[in-house]
Structures are given as structure tokens and as C-alpha cells.
Design an enzyme around this catalytic site. Structure first.
Site, PDB file in Angstrom:
ATOM      1  N   ASN A   9       0.872  -1.173   0.000  1.00  0.00           N
ATOM      2  CA  ASN A   9       0.000   0.000   0.000  1.00  0.00           C
ATOM      3  C   ASN A   9       0.908   1.221   0.000  1.00  0.00           C
ATOM      4  O   ASN A   9       1.516   1.536   1.019  1.00  0.00           O
ATOM      5  CB  ASN A   9      -0.898  -0.039   1.244  1.00  0.00           C
ATOM      6  CG  ASN A   9      -1.689   1.246   1.405  1.00  0.00           C
ATOM      7  OD1 ASN A   9      -1.729   2.092   0.506  1.00  0.00           O
ATOM      8  ND2 ASN A   9      -2.331   1.397   2.562  1.00  0.00           N
ATOM      9  N   TRP A  10       0.986   1.876  -1.138  1.00  0.00           N
ATOM     10  CA  TRP A  10       1.925   2.998  -1.258  1.00  0.00           C
ATOM     11  C   TRP A  10       1.400   4.287  -0.640  1.00  0.00           C
ATOM     12  O   TRP A  10       2.103   5.299  -0.620  1.00  0.00           O
ATOM     13  CB  TRP A  10       2.280   3.232  -2.739  1.00  0.00           C
ATOM     14  CG  TRP A  10       3.041   2.119  -3.375  1.00  0.00           C
ATOM     15  CD1 TRP A  10       3.381   0.902  -2.824  1.00  0.00           C
ATOM     16  CD2 TRP A  10       3.581   2.105  -4.706  1.00  0.00           C
ATOM     17  NE1 TRP A  10       4.089   0.147  -3.728  1.00  0.00           N
ATOM     18  CE2 TRP A  10       4.220   0.861  -4.903  1.00  0.00           C
ATOM     19  CE3 TRP A  10       3.577   3.022  -5.761  1.00  0.00           C
ATOM     20  CZ2 TRP A  10       4.851   0.519  -6.104  1.00  0.00           C
ATOM     21  CZ3 TRP A  10       4.200   2.690  -6.955  1.00  0.00           C
ATOM     22  CH2 TRP A  10       4.838   1.442  -7.112  1.00  0.00           C
ATOM     23  N   LYS A  11       0.143   4.275  -0.188  1.00  0.00           N
ATOM     24  CA  LYS A  11      -0.462   5.474   0.421  1.00  0.00           C
ATOM     25  C   LYS A  11      -0.232   6.680  -0.509  1.00  0.00           C
ATOM     26  O   LYS A  11      -0.256   6.514  -1.721  1.00  0.00           O
ATOM     27  CB  LYS A  11       0.078   5.678   1.837  1.00  0.00           C
ATOM     28  CG  LYS A  11      -0.093   4.395   2.661  1.00  0.00           C
ATOM     29  CD  LYS A  11       0.098   4.551   4.133  1.00  0.00           C
ATOM     30  CE  LYS A  11      -0.100   3.200   4.809  1.00  0.00           C
ATOM     31  NZ  LYS A  11      -0.008   3.276   6.261  1.00  0.00           N
ATOM     32  N   HIS A  95      -9.330   0.944   4.874  1.00  0.00           N
ATOM     33  CA  HIS A  95      -8.076   1.211   5.586  1.00  0.00           C
ATOM     34  C   HIS A  95      -8.350   2.135   6.779  1.00  0.00           C
ATOM     35  O   HIS A  95      -9.192   3.035   6.693  1.00  0.00           O
ATOM     36  CB  HIS A  95      -7.050   1.838   4.637  1.00  0.00           C
ATOM     37  CG  HIS A  95      -5.675   1.833   5.236  1.00  0.00           C
ATOM     38  ND1 HIS A  95      -5.270   2.773   6.147  1.00  0.00           N
ATOM     39  CD2 HIS A  95      -4.644   0.972   5.082  1.00  0.00           C
ATOM     40  CE1 HIS A  95      -4.035   2.489   6.524  1.00  0.00           C
ATOM     41  NE2 HIS A  95      -3.625   1.407   5.896  1.00  0.00           N
ATOM     42  N   GLU A  97      -6.825   4.588   7.859  1.00  0.00           N
ATOM     43  CA  GLU A  97      -6.664   6.022   7.576  1.00  0.00           C
ATOM     44  C   GLU A  97      -7.933   6.580   6.949  1.00  0.00           C
ATOM     45  O   GLU A  97      -8.291   7.742   7.166  1.00  0.00           O
ATOM     46  CB  GLU A  97      -5.423   6.228   6.689  1.00  0.00           C
ATOM     47  CG  GLU A  97      -4.142   6.020   7.509  1.00  0.00           C
ATOM     48  CD  GLU A  97      -2.954   5.465   6.746  1.00  0.00           C
ATOM     49  OE1 GLU A  97      -2.953   5.499   5.507  1.00  0.00           O
ATOM     50  OE2 GLU A  97      -2.017   4.984   7.415  1.00  0.00           O
ATOM     51  N   GLU A 167      -5.037  -4.989  10.461  1.00  0.00           N
ATOM     52  CA  GLU A 167      -4.024  -3.956  10.663  1.00  0.00           C
ATOM     53  C   GLU A 167      -4.303  -3.227  11.973  1.00  0.00           C
ATOM     54  O   GLU A 167      -5.113  -2.290  12.005  1.00  0.00           O
ATOM     55  CB  GLU A 167      -4.053  -2.951   9.505  1.00  0.00           C
ATOM     56  CG  GLU A 167      -3.757  -3.561   8.151  1.00  0.00           C
ATOM     57  CD  GLU A 167      -3.220  -2.534   7.165  1.00  0.00           C
ATOM     58  OE1 GLU A 167      -2.182  -2.824   6.562  1.00  0.00           O
ATOM     59  OE2 GLU A 167      -3.810  -1.461   7.016  1.00  0.00           O
ATOM     60  N   GLY A 173       2.775   2.341  10.737  1.00  0.00           N
ATOM     61  CA  GLY A 173       3.702   3.453  10.593  1.00  0.00           C
ATOM     62  C   GLY A 173       4.421   3.833  11.874  1.00  0.00           C
ATOM     63  O   GLY A 173       5.071   4.866  11.949  1.00  0.00           O
ATOM     64  N   SER A 213       3.777  -2.109  10.199  1.00  0.00           N
ATOM     65  CA  SER A 213       5.226  -2.165  10.376  1.00  0.00           C
ATOM     66  C   SER A 213       5.840  -3.509   9.975  1.00  0.00           C
ATOM     67  O   SER A 213       6.775  -3.985  10.625  1.00  0.00           O
ATOM     68  CB  SER A 213       5.615  -1.789  11.814  1.00  0.00           C
ATOM     69  OG  SER A 213       5.183  -0.472  12.107  1.00  0.00           O
ATOM     70  N   GLY A 234       3.097  -1.120   4.226  1.00  0.00           N
ATOM     71  CA  GLY A 234       3.129   0.305   3.920  1.00  0.00           C
ATOM     72  C   GLY A 234       4.544   0.766   3.599  1.00  0.00           C
ATOM     73  O   GLY A 234       5.053   0.556   2.505  1.00  0.00           O
ATOM     74  N   GLY A 235       5.210   1.348   4.585  1.00  0.00           N
ATOM     75  CA  GLY A 235       6.526   1.956   4.376  1.00  0.00           C
ATOM     76  C   GLY A 235       7.536   1.065   3.672  1.00  0.00           C
ATOM     77  O   GLY A 235       8.227   1.504   2.745  1.00  0.00           O
TER      78      GLY A 235
HETATM   79  P1  13P Z   1       3.270   0.406   7.625  1.00  0.00           P
HETATM   80  O1  13P Z   1       3.779  -0.880   7.035  1.00  0.00           O
HETATM   81  O2  13P Z   1       3.983   1.629   7.133  1.00  0.00           O
HETATM   82  O3  13P Z   1       3.153   0.325   9.113  1.00  0.00           O
HETATM   83  O4  13P Z   1       1.755   0.585   7.076  1.00  0.00           O
HETATM   84  C1  13P Z   1       0.873  -0.465   7.165  1.00  0.00           C
HETATM   85  C2  13P Z   1      -0.341  -0.144   6.398  1.00  0.00           C
HETATM   86  O5  13P Z   1      -1.102   0.733   6.761  1.00  0.00           O
HETATM   87  C3  13P Z   1      -0.605  -0.897   5.147  1.00  0.00           C
HETATM   88  O6  13P Z   1      -1.887  -0.672   4.678  1.00  0.00           O
END
Ligand code: 13P
Length: 251
Positions: A9-11, A95, A97, A167, A173, A213, A234-235
Site C-alpha cells: 500500500n503505497w499510500k 483502511h 486512515e 491492521e 507506521g 510495520s 506500507g513503508g
Molecule cells: P506500515 O507498514 O507503514 O506500518 O503501514 C501499514 C499499512 O497501513 C498498510 O496498509
């Protein structure tokens, strides 16, 4: 045996050129992977270019969100049909967010999920508790509410085209990964809720990804747990080498 699903997920990161460059680097690093489903989810503006760059590869493309209408006066929104047209096979829905910043509730997410599946997209449906909810002993209650509301009205066939991503919000994050045992406990609970509501066959086949993470250093240990069927990253999905290492840790 459930086939692992590893998605990035590149956000809200990467412009078109950066996105295309990233997948060009990624492709050869995971080309040998035949036992894992691999998905990248760039921002809307890069979807078409990335899908073109990945044609014929073993990597599918997903969006991060969609709106449950085919077309119309919905300023700023994107239809699942348009995502398919751009080359997407998947979308993320629910998600944390989106739940937090855009106030998306279980009822609306259920509408989106059913609509996206009906158009032919595959869906990664996200759930997870906050730190306050976990510390208050409400984890199971929250997960059950998100599942009951979010999955309402789904058929057995629908489940064949979706996964659930657990999640925990406190792990996203933050560098605070759930331990493999914490992930396994939550995943087993999620599967038990699905089993109670939709039966054994659906529950046994359903893939449950862990997100929060995930990194090359912890991916193998998390995905070795019996109920952890992949990752939503994510990251660590923003760099080709770390995402490839996570894919390769899955299978
Ligand atoms: P991180 O891997 O950056 O913690 O993000 C997880 C995430 O929200 C994937 O959708």
C-alpha cells in the site's frame, strides 16, 4: 493450504515516474516467485502507467479506495469500473486512515465492498483496533463489529475474491509491530468470527493478511503463523528491495 497474498500500500507517495521506476526494479526481483500473489497499490494518478509497466508480469495492481457508483456527480471520487479500465485487479477498502480521516463507517464500507466485488474487482478489506481499544480490552469487540458490519450480505462466491487485512492501528507506521503471537491470536479470532457467520468452507479458504510495520526482518516470522496468510505493507513497500524481500519471505 492458502496461497499467501503480499500487497504494497503505497499510500500518498510517489509520482508517476517514480512509481514506474519502482515497479521496473521490482519486477525482476520477484519474477521467480510462483507461490505468492503479489499486488502493488499506487496512488490513482499512477495506476494506469504502473498497470502498463506490469503487463505480463506476476504482479497485479490495486487501488487504495473506490466509490460505490458507476458514474455521476461525485466530485473527487473514482468508480470501480474506472479502476478496472485503468488496469487494476484489486482495491483496498476500509483502511484505518480512511476510517479515521475520512469518517468512513462500517455501513458505508459494506456498501463499497459489495459494489466493488460486484464490478469484478478483488478486495483487500481492512480492519483493526486502536491502542486505546486494545488496552481497554475491547479488541475482540471492535474486530467483531467491523466484521459483522463490513461483511454483511456477502455470499460464498464473494469471499473467493477478497481477503481481510488485520491492521492494528497502533502498529501502522509506528515501528511497533504486533508480535507473531499477537497477530496469530487476532487472525484466529477473525477467522472464528467469519466461521460463525459464514461457515467452515468460507473461513478456511479466506486469506487474512497482517499489516502494521511489516519489514524484511519480521515478515517471515509473522507469515509463518498458521492464520497469517500474507501481508499488507506500507513503508517497506516503497522500496523494491525491501518489498521483494517480504514477498520472498512469504513463499
Ligand atoms: P506500515 O507498514 O507503514 O506500518 O503501514 C501499514 C499499512 O497501513 C498498510 O496498509
Amino acid at each position: 493450504m492458502r496461497r499467501p497474498l503480499v500487497a504494497g500500500n503505497w499510500k500518498m507517495f510517489k509520482k508517476i515516474a517514480e512509481a514506474v521506476e519502482m515497479v521496473a526494479t521490482l519486477k525482476p526481483l520477484v519474477a521467480g516467485s510462483t507461490t505468492v500473489d503479489i499486488v502493488v497499490c499506487p496512488v490513482f494518478t499512477s495506476l494506469h502507467a504502473v498497470a502498463q509497466a506490469l503487463k505480463g508480469s506476476n504482479i497485479e495492481v490495486g487501488a487504495q479506495n473506490c466509490y460505490p457508483k458507476e458514474s455521476g456527480a461525485y466530485t473527487g471520487e473514482v468508480a470501480p469500473q474506472m479502476l478496472l479500465d485503468a488496469g487494476c485487479a484489486w482495491t483496498i477498502i476500509g483502511h484505518s486512515e480512511r476510517r479515521e480521516y475520512f469518517k468512513e463507517n462500517d455501513e458505508f464500507l459494506n456498501e463499497k465492498l459489495k459494489y466493488a466485488l460486484a464490478t469484478g474487482l478483488k478486495v483487500m478489506f481492512c480492519i483493526g483496533e486502536t491502542l486505546a481499544e486494545r488496552q481497554g480490552g475491547k479488541m475482540n469487540e471492535v474486530l467483531k463489529r467491523q466484521l459483522t458490519g463490513g461483511l454483511q450480505g456477502l455470499t460464498e462466491a464473494d469471499f473467493g475474491r477478497m481477503s481481510i487485512a488485520y491492521e492494528p492501528v497502533w502498529a501502522i507506521g509506528t515501528g511497533l509491530t504486533a508480535t507473531p503471537d499477537q497477530a496469530e491470536e487476532a487472525h484466529a479470532f477473525v477467522r472464528s468470527v467469519v466461521r460463525a457467520q459464514f461457515g467452515e468452507t468460507v473461513a478456511d479458504a479466506l486469506r487474512i493478511q497482517y499489516g502494521g510495520s511489516v519489514k524484511p526482518e519480521n515478515a517471515a516470522e509473522l507469515m509463518a503463523k498458521p492464520n497469517v496468510d500474507g501481508a499488507l505493507v506500507g513503508g517497506a513497500a516503497l522500496k523494491a528491495d525491501s518489498f521483494a524481500a517480504i514477498v520472498n519471505a512469504a513463499g
